[in-house]
Design a protein around this motif. Structure first.
Motif, PDB file in Angstrom:
ATOM      1  N   ILE A  96      -8.023  27.513  22.329  1.00  0.00           N
ATOM      2  CA  ILE A  96      -7.983  27.231  20.888  1.00  0.00           C
ATOM      3  C   ILE A  96      -9.116  26.312  20.452  1.00  0.00           C
ATOM      4  O   ILE A  96      -9.177  25.897  19.303  1.00  0.00           O
ATOM      5  N   GLY A  97     -10.032  25.991  21.372  1.00  0.00           N
ATOM      6  CA  GLY A  97     -11.202  25.191  21.044  1.00  0.00           C
ATOM      7  C   GLY A  97     -10.938  23.718  20.866  1.00  0.00           C
ATOM      8  O   GLY A  97     -11.714  23.024  20.203  1.00  0.00           O
ATOM      9  N   ALA A  98      -9.860  23.217  21.468  1.00  0.00           N
ATOM     10  CA  ALA A  98      -9.470  21.824  21.237  1.00  0.00           C
ATOM     11  C   ALA A  98      -9.577  20.956  22.484  1.00  0.00           C
ATOM     12  O   ALA A  98      -9.046  19.839  22.494  1.00  0.00           O
ATOM     13  N   TRP A  99     -10.251  21.433  23.516  1.00  0.00           N
ATOM     14  CA  TRP A  99     -10.363  20.627  24.737  1.00  0.00           C
ATOM     15  C   TRP A  99     -11.352  19.491  24.520  1.00  0.00           C
ATOM     16  O   TRP A  99     -12.520  19.720  24.212  1.00  0.00           O
ATOM     17  N   PRO A 100     -10.934  18.217  24.673  1.00  0.00           N
ATOM     18  CA  PRO A 100     -11.846  17.091  24.410  1.00  0.00           C
ATOM     19  C   PRO A 100     -12.991  17.023  25.417  1.00  0.00           C
ATOM     20  O   PRO A 100     -12.811  17.311  26.608  1.00  0.00           O
ATOM     21  N   ASP A 101     -14.160  16.628  24.944  1.00  0.00           N
ATOM     22  CA  ASP A 101     -15.334  16.555  25.814  1.00  0.00           C
ATOM     23  C   ASP A 101     -15.198  15.463  26.867  1.00  0.00           C
ATOM     24  O   ASP A 101     -15.836  15.530  27.918  1.00  0.00           O
ATOM     25  N   ASP A 102     -14.393  14.421  26.581  1.00  0.00           N
ATOM     26  CA  ASP A 102     -14.311  13.292  27.507  1.00  0.00           C
ATOM     27  C   ASP A 102     -13.127  13.396  28.468  1.00  0.00           C
ATOM     28  O   ASP A 102     -12.754  12.403  29.098  1.00  0.00           O
TER      29      ASP A 102
ATOM     30  N   ALA B 193      -7.731  14.032  17.345  1.00  0.00           N
ATOM     31  CA  ALA B 193      -8.909  14.234  16.507  1.00  0.00           C
ATOM     32  C   ALA B 193      -9.466  15.640  16.674  1.00  0.00           C
ATOM     33  O   ALA B 193      -9.850  16.301  15.683  1.00  0.00           O
ATOM     34  N   ARG B 194      -9.503  16.120  17.905  1.00  0.00           N
ATOM     35  CA  ARG B 194     -10.035  17.468  18.156  1.00  0.00           C
ATOM     36  C   ARG B 194      -9.120  18.533  17.558  1.00  0.00           C
ATOM     37  O   ARG B 194      -9.592  19.534  16.980  1.00  0.00           O
ATOM     38  N   LEU B 195      -7.815  18.344  17.676  1.00  0.00           N
ATOM     39  CA  LEU B 195      -6.867  19.306  17.103  1.00  0.00           C
ATOM     40  C   LEU B 195      -6.973  19.334  15.575  1.00  0.00           C
ATOM     41  O   LEU B 195      -6.932  20.413  14.963  1.00  0.00           O
ATOM     42  N   ALA B 196      -7.108  18.159  14.955  1.00  0.00           N
ATOM     43  CA  ALA B 196      -7.243  18.110  13.499  1.00  0.00           C
ATOM     44  C   ALA B 196      -8.503  18.845  13.043  1.00  0.00           C
ATOM     45  O   ALA B 196      -8.490  19.584  12.048  1.00  0.00           O
TER      46      ALA B 196
ATOM     47  N   PRO C 134       0.434  16.473  18.359  1.00  0.00           N
ATOM     48  CA  PRO C 134      -0.313  17.431  19.173  1.00  0.00           C
ATOM     49  C   PRO C 134       0.432  18.734  19.445  1.00  0.00           C
ATOM     50  O   PRO C 134      -0.176  19.805  19.456  1.00  0.00           O
ATOM     51  N   THR C 135       1.759  18.670  19.626  1.00  0.00           N
ATOM     52  CA  THR C 135       2.507  19.900  19.903  1.00  0.00           C
ATOM     53  C   THR C 135       2.500  20.827  18.698  1.00  0.00           C
ATOM     54  O   THR C 135       2.237  22.033  18.831  1.00  0.00           O
ATOM     55  N   GLY C 136       2.798  20.302  17.514  1.00  0.00           N
ATOM     56  CA  GLY C 136       2.851  21.147  16.324  1.00  0.00           C
ATOM     57  C   GLY C 136       1.512  21.759  15.973  1.00  0.00           C
ATOM     58  O   GLY C 136       1.423  22.960  15.656  1.00  0.00           O
ATOM     59  N   ILE C 137       0.431  20.975  16.019  1.00  0.00           N
ATOM     60  CA  ILE C 137      -0.895  21.502  15.680  1.00  0.00           C
ATOM     61  C   ILE C 137      -1.354  22.507  16.737  1.00  0.00           C
ATOM     62  O   ILE C 137      -1.948  23.542  16.411  1.00  0.00           O
ATOM     63  N   THR C 138      -1.079  22.222  18.015  1.00  0.00           N
ATOM     64  CA  THR C 138      -1.439  23.176  19.068  1.00  0.00           C
ATOM     65  C   THR C 138      -0.731  24.500  18.857  1.00  0.00           C
ATOM     66  O   THR C 138      -1.322  25.580  19.041  1.00  0.00           O
ATOM     67  N   LEU C 139       0.549  24.465  18.485  1.00  0.00           N
ATOM     68  CA  LEU C 139       1.272  25.706  18.229  1.00  0.00           C
ATOM     69  C   LEU C 139       0.627  26.484  17.079  1.00  0.00           C
ATOM     70  O   LEU C 139       0.437  27.710  17.175  1.00  0.00           O
ATOM     71  N   ALA C 140       0.304  25.810  15.994  1.00  0.00           N
ATOM     72  CA  ALA C 140      -0.329  26.494  14.863  1.00  0.00           C
ATOM     73  C   ALA C 140      -1.631  27.167  15.290  1.00  0.00           C
ATOM     74  O   ALA C 140      -1.897  28.333  14.937  1.00  0.00           O
ATOM     75  N   LEU C 141      -2.449  26.468  16.064  1.00  0.00           N
ATOM     76  CA  LEU C 141      -3.722  27.028  16.516  1.00  0.00           C
ATOM     77  C   LEU C 141      -3.521  28.152  17.526  1.00  0.00           C
ATOM     78  O   LEU C 141      -4.273  29.144  17.516  1.00  0.00           O
ATOM     79  N   ALA C 142      -2.517  28.024  18.400  1.00  0.00           N
ATOM     80  CA  ALA C 142      -2.239  29.079  19.369  1.00  0.00           C
ATOM     81  C   ALA C 142      -1.796  30.360  18.663  1.00  0.00           C
ATOM     82  O   ALA C 142      -2.180  31.472  19.053  1.00  0.00           O
ATOM     83  N   LEU C 143      -0.981  30.221  17.615  1.00  0.00           N
ATOM     84  CA  LEU C 143      -0.558  31.396  16.840  1.00  0.00           C
ATOM     85  C   LEU C 143      -1.750  32.033  16.138  1.00  0.00           C
ATOM     86  O   LEU C 143      -1.880  33.266  16.097  1.00  0.00           O
TER      87      LEU C 143
END
Length: 392
Positions: free
Chosen positions: A68-74, A120-123, A18-27
């Motif tokens: 970044i559009g990755a906040w889970p609905d649940d 799943a949301r980050l992917a 989650p940290t690595g993918i979040t960083l990529a999306l934040a950039l």
């Protein structure tokens, strides 16, 4: 990706958690689709079982994941926190500290998010934003003028202006950079599971400080909680190896009567607890984020929140440099990241370790209960704690 035609990147990230993918999306969110960012991790090519863990995410982390559009609905709001300190079989567990006030804007100070749902949301977002995903580890890296050359396990190569290690507590890249750490193991293991229960939790997180370690029931959607149970290593090994029925009865003994009968609503897991703090967070064209730079005891729920603040700070600093036409991997730019994160990370790590030792000390119970009682009777101080916990 071949050695004859190496891919040219702006940012290379080792670690697809989650940290690595979040960083990529934040950039990507900061600098747009023209930014060339790729995440490298052999786990990208594997099918993994659903993670039993969940994370308590503070308000500033929620804002980042929403952006970044990755906040889970649940995601489940945490309406409050109750803390008790008692013996294992105490008939009554008095509440010594209760935090139940929202931030001034009325939002809860945290949400609970399933790690499996977040991944799943980050992917999904990484694919939508054309983040490069390579199922290979970075076997070695070397500096060249203005860039880092990466060599992959399959013989492929790439170059990047900045290399970021988000590859976990045992970070191979950190080791190759010869960045020393202050590290030790706690005599505790975290038992984690997703539990159903008869009585509603009301959105309130409960943490019992018991002789074996903190036992936390953290509210998820419905009559379900994420269990984070820190126990002495020898006892944790016994319980981890027990069958499901024995595990649940041991959990009920520690949870007390408020939740009623417990049931398993997902997988169980066990993770040894340790403390890791890197002596520095940057090198030449190199930065650490998340567990690669720091691992703290889970009793305060700050591990992933610290990682998200690393991501936010590094993405902002890199974006500011890029917009100003500066070299995003320069010592000056990365020195800004080190300055932005070092104090908070060291402070939280030290405070979390001190809390662990205070609650682990048998003779300190009276002192800590008086301290929690004083905080509980100070509304202004409680509001400040909630504000600080939100990260805003």
């Amino acid at each position: 990706m071949t050695s004859g035609n190496p891919q040219t990147l702006d940012v290379a990230i080792a670690g697809a958690g989650p940290t690595g993918i979040t960083l990529a999306l934040a950039l990507k969110a900061e600098l747009g689709p023209s930014l060339r960012v790729t995440v490298f991790d052999p786990a990208l090519g594997r099918t993994t079982a659903r993670d039993a863990r969940a994370s308590m995410i503070a308000a500033d982390g929620r804002a980042l994941l929403e952006r970044i559009g990755a906040w889970p609905d649940d995601a489940a709001p945490v309406a409050g926190l109750r803390i008790t300190d008692s013996g294992l079989d105490a008939a009554i567990r008095p509440i010594f500290l209760e935090l139940g006030e929202a931030r001034p804007d009325g939002e809860p100070f945290a949400h609970m998010v399933s790690d499996a749902e977040l991944r799943a949301r980050l992917a999904e977002r990484a694919r939508a934003e054309a983040v490069g995903l390579v199922a290979q580890p970075i076997e070695s890296h070397a500096r060249e003028p203005g860039r880092v050359r990466l060599r992959l396990a399959d013989g492929g190569e790439a170059t990047a202006r900045l290399l970021v290690a988000a590859d976990g507590a045992g970070s191979p890249l950190r080791a190759r950079e010869r960045i020393p750490t202050y590290a030790f193991a706690y005599d505790q293991t975290a038992l984690v599971a997703t539990l159903g229960h008869e009585a509603p939790h009301g959105g309130v997180a409960v943490q019992h400080f018991l002789p074996g370690g903190p036992f936390a029931m953290l509210p998820l959607a419905g009559n379900v909680c994420s269990l984070v149970w820190s126990e002495r290593r020898s006892e944790a090994e016994r319980i981890a190896q027990a069958d499901d029925e024995t595990f649940l009865r041991e959990a009920e003994r520690r949870a007390g009567p408020d939740f009623g009968r417990l049931s398993l609503a997902g997988r169980r897991g066990a993770f040894p607890l340790r403390f890791v703090l890197a002596r520095r967070f940057v090198g030449s064209r190199f930065a650490l984020v998340g567990d690669a730079g720091h691992v703290v005891h889970p009793l305060a729920g700050q591990g992933f929140n610290l990682a998200l603040r690393d991501v936010k700070a590094l993405a902002r600093i890199v974006a500011e440099a890029a917009r100003a036409g500066e070299d995003i991997g320069s010592d000056a730019v990365l020195g800004g990241y080190e300055s932005a994160r070092r104090f908070e990370v060291a402070s939280v790590a030290a405070a979390t370790d001190a809390l662990y030792r205070l609650f682990a000390a048998p003779g300190a119970r009276g002192l800590r209960d008086v301290g929690m009682g004083l905080v509980d009777r100070a509304p202004a101080l409680k509001r400040r704690i909630v504000t600080a916990a939100s990260g805003l």
